[in-house]
Design an enzyme around this catalytic site. Structure first.
Site, mmCIF file in Angstrom:
data_model
loop_
_atom_site.group_PDB
_atom_site.id
_atom_site.type_symbol
_atom_site.label_atom_id
_atom_site.label_comp_id
_atom_site.label_asym_id
_atom_site.label_seq_id
_atom_site.Cartn_x
_atom_site.Cartn_y
_atom_site.Cartn_z
ATOM 1 N N GLY A 42 6.124 -3.407 -2.610
ATOM 2 C CA GLY A 42 5.732 -2.364 -1.658
ATOM 3 C C GLY A 42 6.689 -1.196 -1.504
ATOM 4 N N ASP A 101 6.658 -5.423 10.016
ATOM 5 C CA ASP A 101 5.521 -5.842 10.835
ATOM 6 C C ASP A 101 6.014 -6.878 11.858
ATOM 7 O OD1 ASP A 101 2.834 -6.217 11.617
ATOM 8 O OD2 ASP A 101 2.445 -7.658 10.025
ATOM 9 N N PHE A 150 -4.168 -1.802 9.868
ATOM 10 C CA PHE A 150 -3.672 -2.169 8.546
ATOM 11 C C PHE A 150 -3.610 -0.921 7.673
ATOM 12 C CE2 PHE A 150 -3.478 -4.145 4.398
ATOM 13 C CZ PHE A 150 -2.574 -5.161 4.642
ATOM 14 N N VAL A 151 -2.410 -0.599 7.199
ATOM 15 C CA VAL A 151 -2.226 0.636 6.438
ATOM 16 C C VAL A 151 -2.021 0.363 4.951
ATOM 17 C CG1 VAL A 151 -1.420 2.105 8.330
ATOM 18 C CG2 VAL A 151 0.212 0.648 7.149
ATOM 19 N N ARG A 163 -1.864 0.869 -3.809
ATOM 20 C CA ARG A 163 -0.440 1.214 -3.761
ATOM 21 C C ARG A 163 -0.189 2.631 -4.244
ATOM 22 N NH1 ARG A 163 2.443 -3.529 -2.755
ATOM 23 N NH2 ARG A 163 1.712 -5.403 -3.807
#
Ligand code: IMP
Ligand code: MG
Length: 182
Positions: A42, A101, A150-151, A163
């Site tokens: 990520g 998160d 949710f991003v 992505r």
């Protein structure tokens, strides 16, 4: 893709914030030798933009840990899938993350790195979902706060997709519902 994703943070805004973060980091780490440690996968897009703006000598390394199944909720289990190449003992470590998160992953990472005898451990995250935090951990630098949605994009995925979006977007709940068993 267009009707399933709403833009939350446009590309220009992410890029502008990255420049600001980079100059803070540059100032704070001047005269020190830092290992910028990205968490795969990520962080890679954010990290590659960030390090180009940091004008001090640094080295990069990567770790891959997993705290997520193929859904959107944390399992609480953190597993090391790929470890660092460098020995972290006595080194200054800046962890780069896409999003914090629950904080479980970051807490695990900071404890692990301190346990390996690093001289310092800090974190720079692109996004901070502060309201979802359930462990006490400092996010030393972050780009923007986001809410509970949710991003995806700019490195963030849903089921390994999205992505490569050059902005941060919100995935519509109906898309998530389609894939996640309730
Ligand atoms: P934490 O351990 O709960 O803080 O989870 C951190 C990891 O969960 C991040 O590195 C992301 O991979 C993933 N994650 C958390 N929220 C989101 C989101 O909104 N979109 C995509 N991935 C997320
Ligand atoms: Mg991640």
């Amino acid at each position: 893709m267009d009707y399933t994703i709403e833009t939350l943070i446009p590309r220009e805004a992410v890029e502008k914030r990255i420049k600001e973060l980079a100059s803070e980091i540059e100032r704070d780490y001047k005269g020190r030798e830092v290992i910028v440690l990205g968490l795969l996968k990520g962080s890679v897009i954010f990290m590659s933009d960030l390090i180009k703006e940091i004008d001090i000598p640094l080295v990069i390394d990567f770790m891959s840990v997993s705290s997520y199944g193929n859904g959107t909720d944390s399992t609480g289990i953190v597993k090391i899938l790929k470890d660092t190449d460098f020995d972290l003992k006595g080194r200054e470590i800046l962890i780069v993350e896409d999003i914090i998160d629950t904080g479980l992953t970051l807490k695990f990472m900071k404890d692990l790195i301190k346990g390996r005898g690093a001289k310092s451990v800090k974190c720079c995250a692109m996004l901070n979902k502060e309201a979802r935090r359930n462990v006490d951990v400092d996010v030393d630098y972050y780009g923007s706060k986001v809410g509970n949605e949710f991003v995806v994009g700019y490195g963030l995925d849903f089921l390994n997709m999205y992505r490569n979006l050059p902005y941060v977007g919100v995935l519509k709940p109906e898309v998530i519902q389609k894939y996640v068993n309730k």
